[in-house]
Write an enzyme that holds these catalytic residues in place. Structure first.
Site, PDB file in Angstrom:
ATOM      1  N   TYR A  13       0.828  -1.216   0.000  1.00 54.76           N
ATOM      2  CA  TYR A  13       0.000   0.000   0.000  1.00 54.76           C
ATOM      3  C   TYR A  13       0.864   1.268   0.000  1.00 54.76           C
ATOM      4  CZ  TYR A  13      -3.309   3.417   2.026  1.00 54.76           C
ATOM      5  OH  TYR A  13      -4.073   4.525   2.288  1.00 54.76           O
ATOM      6  N   THR A 128       2.511   3.825  16.936  1.00 51.88           N
ATOM      7  CA  THR A 128       2.197   2.920  18.056  1.00 51.88           C
ATOM      8  C   THR A 128       3.428   2.620  18.910  1.00 51.88           C
ATOM      9  OG1 THR A 128       2.404   1.017  16.601  1.00 51.88           O
ATOM     10  CG2 THR A 128       0.202   1.827  16.957  1.00 51.88           C
ATOM     11  N   TYR A 150       3.828  -6.206  17.506  1.00 52.48           N
ATOM     12  CA  TYR A 150       4.084  -5.417  16.287  1.00 52.48           C
ATOM     13  C   TYR A 150       4.842  -4.133  16.633  1.00 52.48           C
ATOM     14  CZ  TYR A 150       3.176  -2.017  12.604  1.00 52.48           C
ATOM     15  OH  TYR A 150       3.324  -1.022  11.651  1.00 52.48           O
ATOM     16  N   TYR A 178       4.838   6.752  11.212  1.00 48.56           N
ATOM     17  CA  TYR A 178       3.595   7.146  10.541  1.00 48.56           C
ATOM     18  C   TYR A 178       2.456   7.168  11.536  1.00 48.56           C
ATOM     19  CZ  TYR A 178       6.070   4.629   6.772  1.00 48.56           C
ATOM     20  OH  TYR A 178       6.982   4.113   5.903  1.00 48.56           O
ATOM     21  N   PHE A 179       1.563   8.132  11.321  1.00 48.73           N
ATOM     22  CA  PHE A 179       0.281   8.092  12.019  1.00 48.73           C
ATOM     23  C   PHE A 179      -0.648   7.249  11.133  1.00 48.73           C
ATOM     24  CE2 PHE A 179       0.885  10.227  16.030  1.00 48.73           C
ATOM     25  CZ  PHE A 179       2.243  10.443  15.899  1.00 48.73           C
ATOM     26  N   ASN A 180      -1.891   7.575  10.910  1.00 47.33           N
ATOM     27  CA  ASN A 180      -2.773   6.587  10.259  1.00 47.33           C
ATOM     28  C   ASN A 180      -2.910   6.850   8.760  1.00 47.33           C
ATOM     29  OD1 ASN A 180      -3.195   6.391  13.123  1.00 47.33           O
ATOM     30  ND2 ASN A 180      -4.982   5.137  12.670  1.00 47.33           N
ATOM     31  N   ASN A 200      -8.566  -2.045   9.743  1.00 52.69           N
ATOM     32  CA  ASN A 200      -8.484  -0.596   9.920  1.00 52.69           C
ATOM     33  C   ASN A 200      -9.765   0.104   9.481  1.00 52.69           C
ATOM     34  OD1 ASN A 200      -5.189  -1.124   8.945  1.00 52.69           O
ATOM     35  ND2 ASN A 200      -5.749  -0.417  10.976  1.00 52.69           N
ATOM     36  N   GLY A 295      -7.160  -3.058  23.604  1.00 60.24           N
ATOM     37  CA  GLY A 295      -5.868  -2.434  23.293  1.00 60.24           C
ATOM     38  C   GLY A 295      -5.965  -1.068  22.639  1.00 60.24           C
TER      39      GLY A 295
HETATM   40  N1  LIG Z   1      -0.568   0.928   6.914  1.00 63.85           N
HETATM   41  C1  LIG Z   1      -0.420   1.346   8.171  1.00 63.85           C
HETATM   42  O1  LIG Z   1      -1.389   1.625   8.874  1.00 63.85           O
HETATM   43  C2  LIG Z   1       0.969   1.530   8.732  1.00 63.85           C
HETATM   44  C3  LIG Z   1       1.146   2.398   9.822  1.00 63.85           C
HETATM   45  C4  LIG Z   1       2.423   2.553  10.362  1.00 63.85           C
HETATM   46  C5  LIG Z   1       3.500   1.861   9.816  1.00 63.85           C
HETATM   47  N2  LIG Z   1       3.301   1.027   8.764  1.00 63.85           N
HETATM   48  C6  LIG Z   1       4.464   0.297   8.217  1.00 63.85           C
HETATM   49  O2  LIG Z   1       4.643   0.686   6.868  1.00 63.85           O
HETATM   50  C7  LIG Z   1       5.165  -0.399   6.112  1.00 63.85           C
HETATM   51  C8  LIG Z   1       4.293  -0.604   4.875  1.00 63.85           C
HETATM   52  O3  LIG Z   1       2.960  -0.800   5.279  1.00 63.85           O
HETATM   53  P1  LIG Z   1       1.786  -1.017   4.220  1.00 63.85           P
HETATM   54  O4  LIG Z   1       0.545  -0.503   4.841  1.00 63.85           O
HETATM   55  O5  LIG Z   1       2.198  -0.548   2.894  1.00 63.85           O
HETATM   56  O6  LIG Z   1       1.725  -2.603   4.242  1.00 63.85           O
HETATM   57  P2  LIG Z   1       1.524  -3.649   3.049  1.00 63.85           P
HETATM   58  O7  LIG Z   1       1.296  -4.977   3.684  1.00 63.85           O
HETATM   59  O8  LIG Z   1       0.550  -3.147   2.062  1.00 63.85           O
HETATM   60  O9  LIG Z   1       2.973  -3.635   2.361  1.00 63.85           O
HETATM   61  C9  LIG Z   1       4.036  -4.430   2.812  1.00 63.85           C
HETATM   62  C10 LIG Z   1       4.646  -5.107   1.595  1.00 63.85           C
HETATM   63  O10 LIG Z   1       5.749  -5.915   2.023  1.00 63.85           O
HETATM   64  C11 LIG Z   1       5.668  -7.180   1.407  1.00 63.85           C
HETATM   65  N3  LIG Z   1       6.312  -8.140   2.324  1.00 63.85           N
HETATM   66  C12 LIG Z   1       5.854  -8.564   3.518  1.00 63.85           C
HETATM   67  N4  LIG Z   1       6.709  -9.441   4.060  1.00 63.85           N
HETATM   68  C13 LIG Z   1       7.739  -9.556   3.190  1.00 63.85           C
HETATM   69  C14 LIG Z   1       8.933 -10.314   3.186  1.00 63.85           C
HETATM   70  N5  LIG Z   1       9.224 -11.156   4.192  1.00 63.85           N
HETATM   71  N6  LIG Z   1       9.789 -10.192   2.137  1.00 63.85           N
HETATM   72  C15 LIG Z   1       9.496  -9.364   1.101  1.00 63.85           C
HETATM   73  N7  LIG Z   1       8.363  -8.634   1.047  1.00 63.85           N
HETATM   74  C16 LIG Z   1       7.506  -8.724   2.078  1.00 63.85           C
HETATM   75  C17 LIG Z   1       4.185  -7.449   1.199  1.00 63.85           C
HETATM   76  O11 LIG Z   1       3.926  -8.359   0.154  1.00 63.85           O
HETATM   77  C18 LIG Z   1       3.664  -6.045   0.885  1.00 63.85           C
HETATM   78  O12 LIG Z   1       3.689  -5.788  -0.511  1.00 63.85           O
HETATM   79  C19 LIG Z   1       5.211  -1.601   7.050  1.00 63.85           C
HETATM   80  O13 LIG Z   1       6.520  -1.718   7.541  1.00 63.85           O
HETATM   81  C20 LIG Z   1       4.250  -1.203   8.158  1.00 63.85           C
HETATM   82  O14 LIG Z   1       4.604  -1.808   9.379  1.00 63.85           O
HETATM   83  C21 LIG Z   1       2.064   0.865   8.191  1.00 63.85           C
HETATM   84  O1  LIG Z   2     -13.954  -1.351  12.182  1.00 62.83           O
HETATM   85  C1  LIG Z   2     -13.440  -0.449  12.864  1.00 62.83           C
HETATM   86  C2  LIG Z   2     -12.037  -0.180  12.808  1.00 62.83           C
HETATM   87  C3  LIG Z   2     -11.533   0.819  13.624  1.00 62.83           C
HETATM   88  N1  LIG Z   2     -12.352   1.541  14.443  1.00 62.83           N
HETATM   89  C4  LIG Z   2     -11.786   2.629  15.260  1.00 62.83           C
HETATM   90  O2  LIG Z   2     -11.132   3.521  14.377  1.00 62.83           O
HETATM   91  C5  LIG Z   2      -9.962   4.090  14.983  1.00 62.83           C
HETATM   92  C6  LIG Z   2      -8.759   3.800  14.104  1.00 62.83           C
HETATM   93  O3  LIG Z   2      -8.521   2.397  14.074  1.00 62.83           O
HETATM   94  P1  LIG Z   2      -7.535   1.724  13.000  1.00 62.83           P
HETATM   95  O4  LIG Z   2      -7.855   2.227  11.647  1.00 62.83           O
HETATM   96  O5  LIG Z   2      -7.594   0.239  13.221  1.00 62.83           O
HETATM   97  O6  LIG Z   2      -6.106   2.329  13.376  1.00 62.83           O
HETATM   98  P2  LIG Z   2      -5.197   2.174  14.682  1.00 62.83           P
HETATM   99  O7  LIG Z   2      -5.758   1.192  15.631  1.00 62.83           O
HETATM  100  O8  LIG Z   2      -4.944   3.555  15.178  1.00 62.83           O
HETATM  101  O9  LIG Z   2      -3.840   1.549  14.091  1.00 62.83           O
HETATM  102  C7  LIG Z   2      -3.344   1.867  12.797  1.00 62.83           C
HETATM  103  O10 LIG Z   2      -2.508   3.004  12.846  1.00 62.83           O
HETATM  104  C8  LIG Z   2      -1.256   2.844  13.497  1.00 62.83           C
HETATM  105  C9  LIG Z   2      -0.475   4.125  13.391  1.00 62.83           C
HETATM  106  O11 LIG Z   2      -1.065   5.118  14.121  1.00 62.83           O
HETATM  107  C10 LIG Z   2      -0.479   1.707  12.831  1.00 62.83           C
HETATM  108  O12 LIG Z   2       0.764   1.525  13.444  1.00 62.83           O
HETATM  109  C11 LIG Z   2      -1.284   0.430  12.897  1.00 62.83           C
HETATM  110  O13 LIG Z   2      -0.559  -0.591  12.235  1.00 62.83           O
HETATM  111  C12 LIG Z   2      -2.601   0.650  12.216  1.00 62.83           C
HETATM  112  O14 LIG Z   2      -3.395  -0.524  12.340  1.00 62.83           O
HETATM  113  C13 LIG Z   2      -9.876   3.467  16.369  1.00 62.83           C
HETATM  114  O15 LIG Z   2     -10.479   4.350  17.282  1.00 62.83           O
HETATM  115  C14 LIG Z   2     -10.729   2.186  16.260  1.00 62.83           C
HETATM  116  O16 LIG Z   2     -11.324   1.785  17.470  1.00 62.83           O
HETATM  117  C15 LIG Z   2     -13.719   1.281  14.495  1.00 62.83           C
HETATM  118  O17 LIG Z   2     -14.453   1.928  15.233  1.00 62.83           O
HETATM  119  N2  LIG Z   2     -14.219   0.290  13.693  1.00 62.83           N
END
Ligand SMILES: NC(=O)c1ccc[n+]([C@@H]2O[C@H](COP(=O)([O-])OP(=O)(O)OC[C@H]3O[C@@H](n4cnc5c(N)ncnc54)[C@H](O)[C@@H]3O)[C@@H](O)[C@H]2O)c1
Ligand SMILES: O=c1ccn([C@@H]2O[C@H](COP(=O)(O)OP(=O)(O)O[C@H]3O[C@H](CO)[C@@H](O)[C@H](O)[C@H]3O)[C@@H](O)[C@H]2O)c(=O)[nH]1
Length: 336
Positions: A13, A128, A150, A178-180, A200, A295
């Site tokens: 993503y 987080t 995580y 990153y935030f959300n 999410n 959590g």
């Molecule tokens: N999306 C969020 O809410 C969020 C928030 C904070 C941090 N992050 C971090 O950002 C990064 C990217 O997140 P994203 O949302 O794009 O996730 P995502 O799952 O869409 O992307 C991760 C990619 O890594 C690949 N991958 C996973 N394991 C692998 C491995 N062992 N070897 C090679 N490729 C591998 C997956 O196929 C995928 O394409 C991650 O490190 C995640 O922890 C995401």
């Molecule tokens: O079906 C749902 C999903 C979420 N929520 C609420 O929506 C808010 C956001 O939730 P979510 O989108 O799951 O985000 P977070 O729990 O804040 O965690 C995300 O954002 C973090 C960064 O801030 C990342 O590290 C995490 O991987 C990612 O899951 C929270 O209050 C949840 O309780 C609902 O009410 N209903």
């Protein structure tokens, strides 16, 4: 300054959006991904958006020989490391899997980088790592108190980077917390694409809007927030991607290590998000109040000042932009 950059997890993503922004900034980009959480057609879509072929190495960061072959094939200026597992709840069930992919995978990558003579890396961390807020907004010097395997895996990686730097000053890194992330690309060709029921909020609401899921479960309406629902700092994925371009440019240009929040500084509630999505898709969306999710924290958002000072980073897109681009993406995907 343009360079050759390896994107691990570049089919995912955030990685796919970062690929587009890096290409438009003139960088030469190579994607490494094992497609454990991405579809192969993302690569075709990236080729359409950027109007050129994608250089891809398909394989796993746990495979050291594979990593060595990638570094033997290219001389990179820097690496941006996205490849990881990211589901907080799943990490509680499978802590060993999270440690292996997120921590061992990252140390394998750092070893391959060192052996290949590459010492600049941007690392995907998360808000987080801060855990329960002692003060808000979160500043980068807030104490770290990860509440899940995580989040702990990200703290381990952050610590490892600092230790590498202490041991060898050639290392230069950008840790981006990153935030959300939310929203999708303006082309509606790439976006968040969960296979299962999303964890999410935005992808869940999107599936309610497309009719793939019946009702949004609002996890608690009795939090100490203005409307009682959880508050988060949602940041458009294209803004986030631009933050990576700025971070890696700083490393390539000047070798300066930095640890920065990437957020907007604005908190929105679950109802704010729901209503913005209703505006985007032009219909009322069904919801019900469900119990609190274990959590969850009631409210957190970033202090984005440091990222602005260091990188000139500023989020340009608002909640309506996030919902509009998400809706365009999911409605197009459903019809193709
Ligand atoms: N999306 C969020 O809410 C969020 C928030 C904070 C941090 N992050 C971090 O950002 C990064 C990217 O997140 P994203 O949302 O794009 O996730 P995502 O799952 O869409 O992307 C991760 C990619 O890594 C690949 N991958 C996973 N394991 C692998 C491995 N062992 N070897 C090679 N490729 C591998 C997956 O196929 C995928 O394409 C991650 O490190 C995640 O922890 C995401
Ligand atoms: O079906 C749902 C999903 C979420 N929520 C609420 O929506 C808010 C956001 O939730 P979510 O989108 O799951 O985000 P977070 O729990 O804040 O965690 C995300 O954002 C973090 C960064 O801030 C990342 O590290 C995490 O991987 C990612 O899951 C929270 O209050 C949840 O309780 C609902 O009410 N209903």
């Amino acid at each position: 300054m343009a360079g050759r950059i390896l994107l691990t997890g570049g089919a995912g993503y955030i990685g796919s959006h970062t690929y587009v922004e890096l290409k438009s900034a003139g960088h030469d980009v190579v994607i490494l991904d094992n497609f454990s959480n991405a579809r192969h057609d993302v690569i075709d879509r990236l080729e359409v958006i950027t109007d050129g072929p994608v250089t891809l190495h398909e394989g796993d960061v746990l495979d050291k020989a594979f990593l060595a072959s990638v570094f033997a094939a290219h001389q990179f200026d820097a690496v941006i490391h996205f490849a990881a597992k990211k589901a907080v709840g799943e990490s509680v069930e499978k802590p060993l899997d999270y440690f292996e992919t997120n921590c061992t995978g990252f140390s394998n990558l750092l070893m391959a980088m060192r052996d290949g003579g590459v010492f600049r890396v941007v690392f995907s961390s998360t808000a987080t790592v801060y855990g329960e807020p002692e003060t808000l907004p979160f500043t980068e010097d807030h104490r770290l108190a990860p509440l899940s395997p995580y989040a702990q895996s990200k703290v381990v990686c952050e610590t490892l980077l600092a230790q590498c730097k202490t041991a060898d000053d050639r290392w230069a890194y950008g840790i981006l917390r990153y935030f959300n992330p939310a929203g999708a690309h303006d082309s509606a060709l790439i976006g968040e694409d969960p296979n299962d029921i999303p964890n999410n909020l935005m992808p869940y609401i999107a599936k309610v809007a497309t009719g793939e899921l019946p009702t949004l479960n609002v996890f608690g309406d009795d939090y100490d927030t203005p409307d009682g629902t959880g508050v988060r700092d949602y940041i458009h994925v294209v803004d986030l991607a631009r933050g990576h371009v700025q971070s890696v440019a700083k490393l390539i240009g000047g070798n300066e290590t930095h640890t920065l929040n990437l957020g907007t500084g604005i908190g929105y509630s679950v109802f704010d998000m729901l209503h913005a999505y209703e505006r985007a898709c032009g219909k009322k969306l069904p919801y019900r109040i469900a119990p609190r999710r274990a959590g969850d924290i009631d409210c957190f958002y970033a202090d984005p000042t440091l990222a602005n000072d260091w990188l000139g980073f500023e989020a340009r897109r608002d909640l309506d932009d996030m919902c509009r681009t998400s809706w365009n993406w999911v409605s197009r995907r459903k019809n193709t």
